[in-house]
Write a protein that holds these residues in place. Structure first.
Motif, short mmCIF file in Angstrom:
data_model
loop_
_atom_site.label_atom_id
_atom_site.label_comp_id
_atom_site.label_asym_id
_atom_site.label_seq_id
_atom_site.Cartn_x
_atom_site.Cartn_y
_atom_site.Cartn_z
N VAL A 97 0.84 -1.20 0.00
CA VAL A 97 0.00 0.00 0.00
C VAL A 97 0.88 1.25 0.00
CG1 VAL A 97 -1.60 1.39 1.40
CG2 VAL A 97 -2.03 -1.04 1.06
N VAL A 98 1.85 1.29 0.90
CA VAL A 98 2.73 2.46 0.99
C VAL A 98 3.55 2.62 -0.29
CG1 VAL A 98 4.64 3.51 2.26
CG2 VAL A 98 2.82 2.33 3.51
N ASP A 99 4.11 1.52 -0.77
CA ASP A 99 4.93 1.57 -1.99
C ASP A 99 4.12 2.01 -3.21
OD1 ASP A 99 7.09 0.72 -0.47
OD2 ASP A 99 7.02 -1.35 -1.19
N SER A 100 2.91 1.50 -3.34
CA SER A 100 2.09 1.87 -4.50
C SER A 100 1.66 3.33 -4.43
CB SER A 100 0.88 0.94 -4.66
OG SER A 100 -0.05 1.15 -3.64
N ARG A 101 1.35 3.80 -3.24
CA ARG A 101 0.99 5.22 -3.10
C ARG A 101 2.19 6.09 -3.44
NH1 ARG A 101 -3.48 7.01 -0.94
NH2 ARG A 101 -2.45 8.86 -0.14
N HIS A 102 3.38 5.68 -2.99
CA HIS A 102 4.58 6.45 -3.30
C HIS A 102 4.83 6.47 -4.81
CE1 HIS A 102 8.54 8.19 -2.66
NE2 HIS A 102 8.99 7.34 -3.57
N ALA A 103 4.75 5.33 -5.44
CA ALA A 103 4.98 5.25 -6.89
C ALA A 103 3.96 6.09 -7.65
CB ALA A 103 4.93 3.80 -7.36
N ASN A 104 2.71 6.07 -7.19
CA ASN A 104 1.68 6.86 -7.83
C ASN A 104 1.95 8.35 -7.67
OD1 ASN A 104 -1.30 8.20 -7.56
ND2 ASN A 104 -1.25 6.54 -9.08
N ARG A 105 2.39 8.75 -6.48
CA ARG A 105 2.71 10.16 -6.26
C ARG A 105 3.91 10.59 -7.09
NH1 ARG A 105 1.63 10.95 0.20
NH2 ARG A 105 -0.55 11.51 -0.02
N VAL A 106 4.90 9.72 -7.19
CA VAL A 106 6.07 10.04 -8.02
C VAL A 106 5.62 10.28 -9.46
CG1 VAL A 106 8.18 9.08 -9.05
CG2 VAL A 106 7.79 8.87 -6.59
N ALA A 107 4.77 9.42 -9.97
CA ALA A 107 4.30 9.57 -11.35
C ALA A 107 3.52 10.88 -11.52
CB ALA A 107 3.44 8.38 -11.75
N ARG A 108 2.61 11.16 -10.59
CA ARG A 108 1.80 12.37 -10.69
C ARG A 108 2.64 13.63 -10.52
NH1 ARG A 108 -1.57 13.86 -12.68
NH2 ARG A 108 -2.79 14.92 -11.12
N LEU A 109 3.58 13.59 -9.56
CA LEU A 109 4.42 14.75 -9.33
C LEU A 109 5.39 14.96 -10.51
CD1 LEU A 109 4.70 16.96 -7.27
CD2 LEU A 109 6.34 15.55 -6.03
N THR A 110 5.82 13.87 -11.12
CA THR A 110 6.68 13.98 -12.31
C THR A 110 5.96 14.75 -13.40
OG1 THR A 110 7.88 11.96 -11.78
CG2 THR A 110 7.90 12.66 -14.08
N ASP A 111 4.68 14.45 -13.60
CA ASP A 111 3.89 15.18 -14.59
C ASP A 111 3.86 16.67 -14.30
OD1 ASP A 111 3.26 12.80 -15.89
OD2 ASP A 111 1.27 12.63 -14.95
N LEU A 112 3.74 17.03 -13.03
CA LEU A 112 3.70 18.45 -12.67
C LEU A 112 5.08 19.10 -12.80
CD1 LEU A 112 1.41 18.20 -9.50
CD2 LEU A 112 0.76 18.96 -11.80
N VAL A 113 6.10 18.42 -12.33
CA VAL A 113 7.47 18.96 -12.40
C VAL A 113 7.90 19.15 -13.85
CG1 VAL A 113 9.91 18.44 -11.91
CG2 VAL A 113 8.17 18.11 -10.13
#
Length: 142
Positions: A97-113
């Protein structure tokens, strides 16, 4: 150089509001996610140690831990240093759960960055050591 701490606080609050709401695969309440993330980063710990990091009273945290255990996200094991005490740790599913949330946030934040200018990305990259240092100072104070 003077730092406008009031403005910094507002910027961090605004960013946190957006960051914690980045879409994720599974929805959990804030307290649940906080406990899962704390156990992921801090390793196995006693309930009394978890109480120090969470903004919950003992009855509420005890109830939450029981629910997370029932849901298969954490487990209790005897503390090898004190057989009367129990250590709480994440199960494989809890870590997922923690790892998937982190990976999802990385992907979403990458789009913004990726939408920032080169100068903005450089400024953001330069801020990471300072934010890490602030986090460490706050942890030392706790």
């Amino acid at each position: 150089m003077t730092v406008d701490v009031d403005r910094l606080t507002t910027v961090i609050e605004d960013f946190n509001t957006i960051f914690i709401r980045l879409p994720s695969v599974r929805r959990f309440n804030f307290s649940t996610l906080s406990v899962l993330h704390t156990l992921q980063r801090g390793g196995p710990m006693r309930l009394t140690d978890l109480l120090k990091t969470e903004q919950l009273k003992q009855p509420a945290l005890t109830s939450l831990v029981a629910k997370l255990e029932q849901d298969g996200l954490l487990e209790r094991r005897p503390d090898p240093r004190d057989g009367r005490a129990m250590l709480l740790s994440l199960t494989r599913e809890g870590r997922d759960v923690v790892d998937s949330r982190h990976a999802n946030r990385v992907a979403r934040l990458t789009d913004l960055v990726d939408r920032l200018t080169d100068d903005e990305r450089a400024a953001l990259a330069g801020s990471m050591p300072v934010l890490s240092r602030l986090t460490a100072l706050a942890a030392d104070d706790a």
